[in-house]
Motif scaffolding. Sequence first.
Motif, short mmCIF file in Angstrom:
data_model
loop_
_atom_site.label_atom_id
_atom_site.label_comp_id
_atom_site.label_asym_id
_atom_site.label_seq_id
_atom_site.Cartn_x
_atom_site.Cartn_y
_atom_site.Cartn_z
N ALA A 10 0.81 4.37 -2.69
CA ALA A 10 0.62 5.75 -2.24
C ALA A 10 1.79 6.63 -2.69
O ALA A 10 1.58 7.74 -3.20
N MET A 49 0.83 -1.21 0.00
CA MET A 49 0.00 0.00 0.00
C MET A 49 0.86 1.26 0.00
O MET A 49 0.54 2.24 -0.67
N GLY A 108 -7.08 4.81 3.58
CA GLY A 108 -6.71 3.55 2.96
C GLY A 108 -6.55 2.43 3.97
O GLY A 108 -5.73 1.54 3.79
N ARG A 151 -6.38 -6.04 -2.68
CA ARG A 151 -6.61 -4.60 -2.53
C ARG A 151 -5.31 -3.83 -2.32
O ARG A 151 -5.23 -2.65 -2.67
N LEU A 211 -3.05 4.47 6.13
CA LEU A 211 -2.91 3.13 5.57
C LEU A 211 -2.84 2.08 6.68
O LEU A 211 -2.24 2.31 7.72
N ALA A 249 -6.01 5.93 -1.86
CA ALA A 249 -6.05 6.79 -0.67
C ALA A 249 -5.23 8.05 -0.89
O ALA A 249 -5.66 9.15 -0.52
N LYS A 292 -5.25 0.14 -3.50
CA LYS A 292 -5.95 1.02 -2.57
C LYS A 292 -5.02 2.01 -1.88
O LYS A 292 -5.47 3.06 -1.42
N GLY A 293 -3.72 1.75 -1.82
CA GLY A 293 -2.77 2.73 -1.30
C GLY A 293 -2.73 3.95 -2.21
O GLY A 293 -2.79 5.10 -1.75
N VAL A 311 -2.35 10.53 4.36
CA VAL A 311 -2.78 9.25 3.81
C VAL A 311 -2.74 8.25 4.95
O VAL A 311 -1.69 8.01 5.55
#
Length: 181
Positions: free
Chosen positions: A38, A34, A114, A127, A79, A139, A135-136, A77
């Motif tokens: 990001a 993740m 996230g 994910r 996570l 986010a 998904k990282g 962010v």
Amino acid sequence: MAGTEYTLPRAEFDKPVKLLIVVAPFYRDIADNMIKGAVAEIETTGGTYDLIEVPGALEVPTAIGLAEKLSNYDGYVALGCVIRGETTHYETVCNDSSRGITLLGLEGLCIGNGILTVENREQAEVRADPTRMNKGAGAAAAALHLIALSRKWGGQRKGVGFIPTPDEYQLAGSTEDTPKA
């Protein structure tokens, strides 16, 4: 029947942005994937970031709140990953971490959430994979979009809500000419 997902165009900035990535690395490999997503999203927009780790998902909102008070980031962010177990602790962690992030967002912080909340490790892996659902990156993109909105609507201010006019400020008993934002 599932619909087709739509992704907003990438946020663009005239001035650089700096984000804080706050990660709960309980599942290290999931967190690392993740983070990769990001970081790639932030760097693609020309942004910079710092990264901190906290013990668990429940500590993510607290770390963001502290950073907002004590540092100078444009956005955040969040996570982490919570996988359902055999106890109700799953619901507590999912609900309370999400609620904390939402409350900070309603105070005006630009946060991309996230924190994965999944039934099993396989769902988390899908994910978190930067080449799949990513998904990282999602986010980070959410935080970047909120930063862009915040700049569009008047730039960064500490705090959101009622800011008195100078006349109202005087009525409140202040001896200063203008309020401090």
